[in-house]
Scaffold this motif. Structure first.
Motif, PDB file in Angstrom:
ATOM      1  N   SER A 183       0.837  -1.208   0.000  1.00  0.00           N
ATOM      2  CA  SER A 183       0.000   0.000   0.000  1.00  0.00           C
ATOM      3  C   SER A 183       0.864   1.246   0.000  1.00  0.00           C
ATOM      4  O   SER A 183       0.560   2.224  -0.702  1.00  0.00           O
TER       5      SER A 183
ATOM      6  N   ASP B  24      -5.969  -0.858  -4.539  1.00  0.00           N
ATOM      7  CA  ASP B  24      -5.361  -1.408  -3.323  1.00  0.00           C
ATOM      8  C   ASP B  24      -6.324  -2.382  -2.657  1.00  0.00           C
ATOM      9  O   ASP B  24      -7.247  -1.978  -1.966  1.00  0.00           O
ATOM     10  N   GLU B  25      -6.112  -3.646  -2.885  1.00  0.00           N
ATOM     11  CA  GLU B  25      -6.951  -4.712  -2.321  1.00  0.00           C
ATOM     12  C   GLU B  25      -8.439  -4.392  -2.460  1.00  0.00           C
ATOM     13  O   GLU B  25      -9.170  -4.308  -1.469  1.00  0.00           O
TER      14      GLU B  25
HETATM   15 MG   LIG Z   1      -2.032  -2.680   2.222  1.00  0.00          MG
END
Ligand SMILES: [Mg+2]
Ligand SMILES: Nc1ncnc2c1ncn2[C@@H]1O[C@H](COP(=O)(O)OP(=O)(O)OP(=O)(O)O)[C@@H](O)[C@H]1O
Length: 257
Positions: free
Chosen positions: A48, A178-179
């Motif tokens: 991240s 991000d995810e």
């Molecule tokens: Mg992360």
């Protein structure tokens, strides 16, 4: 005739720490136009943070980031990172859209208003100018019938698809994820991955931090494995999953089964 490639993001030797603790220890990446790259790795490995450095939600300590050849930040012999000016940073930043794990929709705005807000505020477009496009994007993600609903009336998967439509409304050259599915129940993950797969088929340039190994294997062109602030293995998705070369990679992939 050679295949033309166009580097969309070039990040070199990115270092970043928090309070003296190094988190990124020399991460480099080149993302070509139309490429889908999956970034995988254990929790805390810096995935991240790396994504946030690319779109200037964090500043780097050193290293360089060029977006479509334009310098966001570079580091000379002094070792000091030098950022572009504010207007330049904003312009470069608009080349990238970001989709977060937590959706980050505006709760007090309807679905449609969520999508037209940034084009109106940032690009100065009038509502009538952006609304047809916003509706087309909602149709694309299968949510046109939700245009007047507020986010709290949507499922997580629907919220994330709105967030993707919202990012697309700014017409970015590159999408960073991000995810995007890790806050979702398994049955809602598929609908978001389907939307992302469609974008990949349309040759959207995408950098996707994900723990969805199936998605990475099927959709990504290339996989990057990060561990403890470094890229320790990368390669074409098929080869990467078929025959990872490092024991650390093998152990990680085992843990994701
Ligand atoms: Mg992360
Ligand atoms: N704003 C911050 N302040 C201090 N430390 C931070 C900050 N952001 C991240 N870190 C630390 O940096 C390290 C890397 O975090 P990061 O969120 O980039 O990891 P990640 O690979 O995305 O992990 P996950 O898979 O859990 O999302 C972690 O040790 C984290 O605690």
């Amino acid at each position: 005739m050679g295949v033309a490639t166009e580097v969309m993001i070039s990040a070199q030797d990115i270092h970043k720490g928090f309070g003296g603790t190094p988190v990124l220890k020399g991460v480099s990446l080149e993302l070509q136009r139309g490429e889908v790259v999956a970034v995988i790795g254990p929790s805390g490995s810096g995935k991240s943070t790396f994504l946030r450095c690319l779109n200037h939600l964090e500043t780097v300590d050193s290293g360089s980031i060029l977006v479509e050849g334009e310098v966001l930040v570079e580091t000379g012999a002094s070792g000091q990172a030098r950022y572009a000016g504010d207007a330049e940073i904003r312009r470069i930043g608009r080349k990238m859209g970001m989709v977060f794990q937590s959706f980050n929709l505006f709760p007090h705005l309807t679905v449609l208003e969520n999508i037209i807000e940034a084009p109106m505020v940032v690009k100065g477009l009038k509502r009538e100018q952006i609304q047809p496009k916003a509706e087309a994007l909602l149709k694309k993600v299968g949510l046109l019938e939700k245009r007047d609903a507020y986010p709290n009336r949507l499922s997580g998967g629907q919220k994330q698809r709105v967030a993707i439509a919202r990012a697309l409304a700014m017409e970015p050259e590159i999408l960073l994820f991000d995810e995007p599915t890790s806050a979702l129940d398994p049955e809602l993950t598929g609908e978001v991955l389907r939307t992302m797969r469609e974008l990949a088929q349309e040759h959207m340039t995408m950098l996707v931090v994900t723990h969805e190994m199936g998605f990475a294997r099927e959709v990504a062109n290339r996989v990057i494995f990060m561990d403890q602030g470094k890229v320790i293995e990368q390669g074409p998705a098929e080869a990467f999953f078929a025959a990872p070369s490092l024991a650390r990679t093998v152990a990680f992939l085992q843990s994701m089964l």
